[in-house]
Design an enzyme around this catalytic site. Structure first.
Site, PDB file in Angstrom:
ATOM      1  N   LYS A 126     -19.018  98.361  14.944  1.00 39.12           N
ATOM      2  CA  LYS A 126     -18.158  97.993  13.813  1.00 39.12           C
ATOM      3  C   LYS A 126     -17.596  99.229  13.132  1.00 39.12           C
ATOM      4  O   LYS A 126     -16.458  99.238  12.694  1.00 39.12           O
ATOM      5  CB  LYS A 126     -18.953  97.176  12.799  1.00 39.12           C
ATOM      6  CG  LYS A 126     -18.131  96.710  11.600  1.00 39.12           C
ATOM      7  CD  LYS A 126     -17.010  95.776  12.007  1.00 39.12           C
ATOM      8  CE  LYS A 126     -16.200  95.302  10.813  1.00 39.12           C
ATOM      9  NZ  LYS A 126     -15.007  94.540  11.246  1.00 39.12           N
ATOM     10  N   ARG A 151     -23.532  97.573  14.351  1.00 38.89           N
ATOM     11  CA  ARG A 151     -23.230  99.012  14.448  1.00 38.89           C
ATOM     12  C   ARG A 151     -23.570  99.567  15.822  1.00 38.89           C
ATOM     13  O   ARG A 151     -23.296 100.735  16.123  1.00 38.89           O
ATOM     14  CB  ARG A 151     -23.994  99.796  13.379  1.00 38.89           C
ATOM     15  CG  ARG A 151     -23.619  99.456  11.941  1.00 38.89           C
ATOM     16  CD  ARG A 151     -24.443 100.253  10.969  1.00 38.89           C
ATOM     17  NE  ARG A 151     -24.205 101.678  11.141  1.00 38.89           N
ATOM     18  CZ  ARG A 151     -23.214 102.336  10.553  1.00 38.89           C
ATOM     19  NH1 ARG A 151     -22.370 101.678   9.784  1.00 38.89           N
ATOM     20  NH2 ARG A 151     -23.038 103.616  10.744  1.00 38.89           N
ATOM     21  N   HIS A 173      12.848  98.531  28.994  1.00 40.54           N
ATOM     22  CA  HIS A 173      12.727  99.947  29.390  1.00 40.54           C
ATOM     23  C   HIS A 173      11.457 100.186  30.188  1.00 40.54           C
ATOM     24  O   HIS A 173      10.940 101.294  30.234  1.00 40.54           O
ATOM     25  CB  HIS A 173      12.751 100.821  28.129  1.00 40.54           C
ATOM     26  CG  HIS A 173      14.016 100.667  27.351  1.00 40.54           C
ATOM     27  ND1 HIS A 173      15.127 101.447  27.551  1.00 40.54           N
ATOM     28  CD2 HIS A 173      14.375  99.735  26.430  1.00 40.54           C
ATOM     29  CE1 HIS A 173      16.104 101.041  26.754  1.00 40.54           C
ATOM     30  NE2 HIS A 173      15.677 100.003  26.066  1.00 40.54           N
TER      31      HIS A 173
HETATM   32  C1  AGP Z   1     -10.688  96.370  15.017  1.00 47.28           C
HETATM   33  O1  AGP Z   1     -10.905  95.009  15.322  1.00 47.28           O
HETATM   34  C2  AGP Z   1     -11.721  97.290  15.610  1.00 47.28           C
HETATM   35  N1  AGP Z   1     -13.026  96.894  15.319  1.00 47.28           N
HETATM   36  C3  AGP Z   1     -11.439  98.744  15.283  1.00 47.28           C
HETATM   37  O2  AGP Z   1     -10.191  99.057  15.827  1.00 47.28           O
HETATM   38  C4  AGP Z   1     -11.419  99.124  13.777  1.00 47.28           C
HETATM   39  O3  AGP Z   1     -10.293  98.561  13.160  1.00 47.28           O
HETATM   40  C5  AGP Z   1     -11.319 100.648  13.681  1.00 47.28           C
HETATM   41  O4  AGP Z   1     -12.464 101.199  14.280  1.00 47.28           O
HETATM   42  C6  AGP Z   1     -11.196 101.163  12.239  1.00 47.28           C
HETATM   43  O5  AGP Z   1     -12.346 100.809  11.508  1.00 47.28           O
HETATM   44  P1  AGP Z   1     -12.314 101.015   9.905  1.00 47.28           P
HETATM   45  O6  AGP Z   1     -11.281 100.091   9.361  1.00 47.28           O
HETATM   46  O7  AGP Z   1     -13.699 100.675   9.453  1.00 47.28           O
HETATM   47  O8  AGP Z   1     -11.964 102.454   9.640  1.00 47.28           O
END
Ligand code: AGP
Length: 611
Positions: free
Chosen positions: A606, A28, A507
């Site tokens: 995360k 986190r 494009h």
């Molecule tokens: C994806 O690999 C990333 N870690 C990030 O884009 C993630 O998908 C996004 O922050 C959404 O998270 P969530 O699915 O927990 O809402």
């Protein structure tokens, strides 16, 4: 985007429980870490810059003994990563940790400074600690001081506070997009941002709701609302398997989670696909056929990888149920004043269920009357709790910051919803759904076969690890797959990569193509396959290097590509799942070759619980 952990109990093991919990929450955020322990009437705080390893080594020589404590691993929002900006923040007898953003901290800071308080950090969090200590100095008990303070905070917070003068308790408060769970044990209690931190100690948890203030003591947990009235919150059973939450023998969580996709897909399908009847059961979610018939539209909202799954989902909804479907970045949805109401189905998609952009956008849609059906991987998360319904992906804990198994699990979950809607609207007959179910049941084995190319893909990725830019191209469902492949590569290897619709190449992007810009091209079987081949020829005619993702058995593709990553063929939309697998592996291997921290890439977290 930070991780908070706390422990109170009969045994003097607060430091061990907290460090173990922080290790499990380090995904986190890992800019700094810190711990505060009450030992009798002595409060001690240790904080270090950088990863948790640094805090652990600082404590090795001077462990903190005590039965009450809080700990924090930080993703910096206000104030650069440093020891002085690390949590816990201590003011007088009070120590505090925080996940969230205090939006009115500047005015609170000015008020405190004019009252003679000295702020020693650049963070928004510190003002909370000062306000609580000022209230304590005026005679308020710890929980009253917290209640008084949080009533003045604008923004999101999950805070935990201890005080050396009330050393038999921890006070926790939660509001906005910052998650907090509390959990009873045997003569002990726990708090954390997320389930993995408490999993080794208890199978029970209470997810706090906005405005809740919890008083944790060794023998009890009491929860109060903002007015101080005691409230009852249901104790929920944690269904996660601790073993699965560990690495299971793989080098990294991301590798484990790539390999877990067959099981994640199979578990997400679960008992929902009723092949005999040619029907789909969405865990008993009631969708009134008349309401479905009159649906004006489906709005999908998400961020990052989850949004790429939504792009695939929108295509599926329109084909299977003939319902107009739109996809928005959650962060944009609320601010574009969407045309949405009680004839719309709003589908927030989120692995964590805590992405603040998606939490807030879902609330905006609900306020406008939309029916909300979340696709989520985290039990009882904020999005799961606040939506009218939730269809869980059963992918198990996804710890690697780069989402892999939840992406493919989300596609499957959206497909199940689309099949159900198609049956309710009569656009799909039982036979069509039965056929789709047969394909779905075969998907886990096809993904297993795609994973067997791990070593072959490693040979290919070695040839490309030194490049600094990549272009990912695809058409139809291959386009969101291309964007997902680009996101995987950039977020874990720090190499610039862009996903584009292949038809868009002429494009503009084609100007980028030369021998320094490899092109990954999704060229699996699809109605636009021939056009994708033409794009491959155009790229190579300009000196471009093409790496194609193609169906096994495709013999012509080698005339159009320098390298080919083969996958088992499958009908759409499941071909999108298969085309994603080599792109996940390609990104993982290049990042591994580059030596980046694949599970905890720099600057990322995360779960993005700030707007
Ligand atoms: C994806 O690999 C990333 N870690 C990030 O884009 C993630 O998908 C996004 O922050 C959404 O998270 P969530 O699915 O927990 O809402």
């Amino acid at each position: 985007m930070c991780g908070i952990v706390g422990y109170i109990g009969r045994k003097e093991r607060a430091q061990d429980v907290i460090l173990d919990g922080l290790r499990r929450l380090e995904y986190r955020g890992y800019d700094s870490a810190g711990i505060a322990i009450n030992h009798g009437d002595e409060l001690r705080v240790v904080r270090t810059l950088g990863k948790l390893l640094n805090l652990e080594s600082a404590l090795r020589d001077v462990p903190l003994v005590g039965a009450v404590g809080i700990g924090h691993t930080r993703w910096a929002t206000h104030g650069r990563p440093s020891e002085r900006n690390a949590h816990p923040h201590r003011v007088g007898t009070v120590a505090l940790i925080h996940n969230g953003i205090v939006e009115n901290y500047l005015s609170l800071a000015k008020e405190l400074q004019s009252a003679g308080c000295e702020l020693t950090s650049d963070t928004d969090t510190e003002v909370i600690a000062h306000l609580i200590y000022e209230a304590r100095k005026s005679g308020a008990g710890l929980i009253e001081a917290v209640r008084e303070t949080v009533s003045r905070i604008e923004g999101s917070y999950a805070i935990a506070v201890i005080d050396e003068r009330e050393s038999d308790r921890i006070v926790v408060a939660k509001n906005g997009g910052s998650p907090a769970i509390v959990a009873p044990g045997d003569g002990e209690a726990f708090l954390a941002s997320d389930i993995p931190a408490i999993l080794p100690y208890t199978r029970q948890m209470i997810p706090l709701e906005d405005g809740d203030i919890a008083l944790l003591r060794a023998e009890s947990i009491e929860i109060f609302d903002a007015a101080g009235t005691r409230i009852e919150r249901e104790i929920r059973r944690i269904q996660w398997d601790p073993v699965r939450a560990e690495k299971g023998g793989y080098d990294r969580f991301m590798q484990k989670e790539i390999y877990e996709q067959p099981r994640a897909i199979s578990d997400t399908i679960g008992a929902r696909a009723l092949e005999e009847q040619g029907e789909i059961d969405l865990d008993g979610i009631e969708l009134d056929p008349k309401w479905v018939e009159e649906l004006r539209g489906i709005h999908l909202i998400a961020m990052g990888t989850a949004r790429h799954a939504c792009l695939i989902g929108a295509d599926i909804f329109e084909r299977a149920a003939r319902i107009p479907a739109t996809v928005d970045f959650s962060a944009e949805y609320r601010y574009r004043d969407p045309v949405v109401g009680d004839r719309h189905l709003l589908i927030p998609v989120s692995q964590s269920g805590e992405t603040t952009d998606t939490v807030v956008a879902a609330r905006a849609g609900r306020e406008r009357g939309a029916r909300t059906l979340a696709v989520c991987n985290t039990q009882d998360s904020t999005i799961a709790r606040e939506c009218d319904d939730v269809l869980y992906t059963h992918c198990g804990p996804e710890i690697g910051v780069a989402s892999t198994k939840c992406f493919t699990g989300q596609i499957v979950a959206l497909y199940l919803i689309a099949l159900r809607l198609g049956r309710l609207r009569g656009t799909l007959d039982r036979g069509a759904v039965r056929e789709a179910i047969v394909d779905l049941r075969r998907l886990p084995r096809l993904v297993e076969r795609a994973l067997q190319s791990w070593n072959a893909i490693e040979q290919v990725s070695r040839r490309y690890a030194h490049f600094s830019n990549f272009l990912f191209l695809g058409r139809g469902l291959g386009y969101p797959v291309a964007m997902e492949g680009a996101l995987k590569l950039k977020e874990i290897s720090y190499i610039h990569a862009e996903g584009y619709a292949a038809g868009e190449m002429k494009h503009g992007p084609i100007a980028l193509i030369d021998e320094q810009m490899p092109v990954l091209l999704v060229a699996t079987g699809s109605p636009t396959y021939e056009k994708v081949l033409a794009n491959a020829a155009e790229a190579r005619a300009r000196g471009g290097i093409v790496i194609a993702i193609a169906d096994e058995g495709n013999t012509e593709i080698r005339d159009y590509a320098d390298d080919v990553l083969f996958v088992p063929p499958a009908p759409e939309p499941l071909s999108a799942v298969l085309a994603t697998i080599p792109l996940q592996i390609f990104a993982y291997q290049i990042a591994t070759l580059k030596g980046t921290d694949v599970d905890q890439p720099r600057n990322l977290a995360k779960s993005v619980t700030v707007e």
